[in-house]
Write an enzyme that holds these catalytic residues in place. Sequence first.
Site, PDB file in Angstrom:
ATOM      1  N   HIS A  17     -26.752 -46.499  -8.520  1.00 22.52           N
ATOM      2  CA  HIS A  17     -28.013 -46.708  -7.668  1.00 22.52           C
ATOM      3  C   HIS A  17     -29.376 -46.988  -8.597  1.00 22.52           C
ATOM      4  O   HIS A  17     -30.477 -46.778  -8.011  1.00 22.52           O
ATOM      5  CB  HIS A  17     -28.346 -45.700  -6.671  1.00 22.52           C
ATOM      6  CG  HIS A  17     -28.946 -45.664  -5.459  1.00 22.52           C
ATOM      7  ND1 HIS A  17     -30.314 -45.642  -5.367  1.00 22.52           N
ATOM      8  CD2 HIS A  17     -28.276 -45.970  -3.958  1.00 22.52           C
ATOM      9  CE1 HIS A  17     -30.594 -45.859  -3.997  1.00 22.52           C
ATOM     10  NE2 HIS A  17     -29.326 -46.227  -3.299  1.00 22.52           N
TER      11      HIS A  17
ATOM     12  N   HIS B 236     -23.039 -56.145  -0.033  1.00 23.46           N
ATOM     13  CA  HIS B 236     -23.893 -54.898   0.405  1.00 23.46           C
ATOM     14  C   HIS B 236     -23.914 -54.884   2.043  1.00 23.46           C
ATOM     15  O   HIS B 236     -24.569 -55.896   2.338  1.00 23.46           O
ATOM     16  CB  HIS B 236     -24.856 -55.041  -0.253  1.00 23.46           C
ATOM     17  CG  HIS B 236     -25.915 -53.783  -0.088  1.00 23.46           C
ATOM     18  ND1 HIS B 236     -27.186 -53.926   0.578  1.00 23.46           N
ATOM     19  CD2 HIS B 236     -25.970 -52.490  -0.396  1.00 23.46           C
ATOM     20  CE1 HIS B 236     -27.972 -52.717   0.365  1.00 23.46           C
ATOM     21  NE2 HIS B 236     -27.110 -51.927  -0.096  1.00 23.46           N
TER      22      HIS B 236
END
Length: 382
Positions: A186, A285
Amino acid sequence: MTTIARIETFLVAPRWLFVRVETGSGIVGWGEATCEGRSETVRAAVHQLAELLVGRDALRIEDHWQVMTKGSFYRGGPILASAVAGLDQALWDIAGKHFGAPVHQLLGGPVRDRIRVYGWVGGDEPGEVRDHIAAQVEAGLTAVKMNASGRMSPVASVAELDGVIGRVAAAREVLGNHRDVAVDLHGRFTLANARRLAPLLEPYRPMFIEEPVVPENSHLIGAFVGSTTVPVSTGERLYSRQEFLPVFQAGIAVAQPDLSHAGGITEVRKIAALADVYDVQLAPHCPLGPIALAACLQVGFATPNYLIQEQSLGIHYNRGADVLDYCADKTPLTFVDGHVERLTAPGLGIEIDDAQVRAADKKGHAWRSPVWRHRDGSYAEW
Ligand SMILES: O=C(O)[C@@H](O)[C@H](O)[C@H](O)CO
Ligand SMILES: [Mg+2]
């Protein structure tokens, strides 16, 4: 009569921005321009771009893409790329409905019959990770993704590293060897931290390690790829072929363009073609809404180098809202055996509930990404 007559936007819970394009003959196309935490800014961009589209032929998608991305001199970045993406998806939806074919048919026809999907799992302690994964397995999924950590020190302590290992070990234990776990760093890790962690994760054989460095540091990703045997993924914060090229050259294995951030179907198809030259698989994503998910799947049904699809059905970060809330017909996005079957209806292949969307927009939303701090008060990556 495919002239674009009207363009509207809807800000709907939990954090999504939908775009509705209508032609003079009454064909309606839906797109999703969600940019998490920035959707109001994108909304303004969509309405300015609409000036370039209204009165023109909806079917000239590639030309509209050129004009929208290049036509006002200043270009690029997530706001404009998300606005273009939402409009581009809506134009493909219109084209499919006009020609009576699902979008993947217009892209060359199906190369597969179903697409494997994965969902995100949370949990700070190994026990919570186990419970969340057990629920996903119960729902039929064969793959999940977890964040490696919360806030992470620039040079990780032994306890921080062991915390990550403990949670990934718990994930592997409950998944067994026939299901997969991906680990999302992340952008919270420095290169040094990421390199230190990767060999410790190798025994658990993650499907991929995601965003080992922040996207503006793509020049560092090659050093990470070279430090581990685990496949490396990135791309949710890269917005064009040009931004993907260096990470392909650096040796990533999995590309994660977001259909709502990277210029839509038109651009992601081209990113996929470029990825293919580097032996890179797509895993777009999509912790977003139903239109973004349908756009991903349409690309996936027509793209050979497509690994798996992220989706957020029933996931708690949607805070009580759900992907299916805005679908008049819930069947196309129903999962069978951890996969979604080929969407066969014209356009994006889903039916959006117009009244539901209009009602949700009246409430709107104010979703924001959190701002985190280290213990000493300095800024920390979320
Ligand atoms: O890979 C993912 O799904 C995450 O990185 C999310 O995109 C992020 O938390 C913002 O929504
Ligand atoms: Mg991610």
